[in-house]
Scaffold this active site. Structure first.
Site, short mmCIF file in Angstrom:
data_model
loop_
_atom_site.label_atom_id
_atom_site.label_comp_id
_atom_site.label_asym_id
_atom_site.label_seq_id
_atom_site.Cartn_x
_atom_site.Cartn_y
_atom_site.Cartn_z
N ASP A 24 0.92 -0.99 0.01
CA ASP A 24 -0.07 -0.02 0.03
C ASP A 24 0.81 1.43 -0.19
O ASP A 24 2.06 1.31 0.27
CB ASP A 24 -1.00 -0.08 1.35
CG ASP A 24 -1.43 1.24 1.67
OD1 ASP A 24 -2.21 1.68 0.56
OD2 ASP A 24 -1.61 1.94 2.59
N ASP A 202 -1.61 -0.28 5.94
CA ASP A 202 -2.17 0.29 7.31
C ASP A 202 -3.68 0.27 7.52
O ASP A 202 -3.90 0.85 8.62
CB ASP A 202 -1.54 1.67 7.50
CG ASP A 202 -2.10 2.79 6.33
OD1 ASP A 202 -2.32 2.41 5.22
OD2 ASP A 202 -2.59 3.69 6.79
#
Ligand SMILES: [Mg+2]
Length: 257
Positions: A24, A202
């Site tokens: 990510d 996250d």
């Protein structure tokens, strides 16, 4: 969500294995900023990503809510395989683009209506991504409930939509699109196929990626606090940068042997 993380779990050594890496971007490789356009990845980190991609024979992909064009700008000069808009657009390792669009009439109606509503809510922001919409309230937290309600109403009216909550943002995207599906698609293709997937993320949207990787006996890594399906944890973006650096040293060492 059931916490599945052992807080003390240190990441295993990746020595000697063949891995595919999925990252990510915001909150994982880059520190979150109050405006998405202020986000950047430091040059040494970009260089490390490129080295890791090279050492992994190109089995490194970015998996983000951002469109691919923004991802390219963030990792410039690298051009990595990427899943943008949570996988609604995906560029495979051969450079081919796969897109999942919303029906034109739905997209147009939504854009007009969402814009009209958010215009009345100061500090909120509508981001039009082509195949998805992001309703931001980072600078107007008082509108969180109103935005969530607006998004839920849209999903009720248009069943082709799915709701994706994130940090100070709610997204409307096509049904069936998520980071887990994107990872599974990459893993069926060269140079990812046959490797052990590693997914680092996250946010809530990364949980589907963690689950996909767990199902493939891979390594799922949650960045920051909060319950997660990930098996491992890094404390923050800087810890990711440090881990990346250590990983490179190890892989380079392995290569020299
Ligand atoms: Mg993120």
């Amino acid at each position: 969500m059931t916490p599945a993380v052992n807080e003390n779990s240190t990441l295993p050594s990746l020595s000697g294995g063949l891995y595919a890496f999925f990252f990510d971007v915001d909150g994982t490789l880059a520190t979150i900023q109050s405006q998405p356009e202020w986000v950047s990845i430091p040059a040494p980190v970009r260089q490390h990503l490129q080295q890791l991609s090279h050492l992994s024979h190109g089995a490194l992909a970015l998996v983000s809510g951002r469109p691919i064009a923004q991802l390219d700008a963030l990792v410039n000069p690298m051009e990595a395989p990427a899943a943008g808009v949570h996988g609604a657009e995906r560029r495979d390792a051969a450079g081919q683009i796969h897109k999942q669009m919303l029906p034109t009439d739905v997209a147009q109606t939504l854009q007009t209506e969402l814009q009209q509503t958010l215009d009345q809510w100061p500090g909120t922001l509508l981001e039009v991504k082509g195949m998805a919409f992001a309703l931001h309230y980072r600078n107007a937290p008082a509108y969180e409930k109103s935005i969530m309600q607006l998004a839920e109403d849209a999903v009720m009216r248009f069943p082709v939509l799915a709701l994706q909550p994130g940090k100070c943002v709610v997204e409307l995207k096509p049904q069936g699109i998520d980071k887990g599906a994107a990872v599974r698609e990459f893993m069926q293709e060269a140079p990812f196929i046959g490797r052990i997937p590693v997914f680092v993320g996250d946010d809530l949207t990364d949980e589907k990626g963690f689950l996909a990787v767990n199902a493939m006996q891979g390594i799922s890594v949650k960045v920051g606090e909060g319950s997660s399906h990930a098996r491992y944890r890094l404390s923050d973006v800087e810890a990711v940068w440090h881990w990346l650096e250590q990983l490179l040293l190890q892989l380079e060492h392995d290569n020299r042997r």
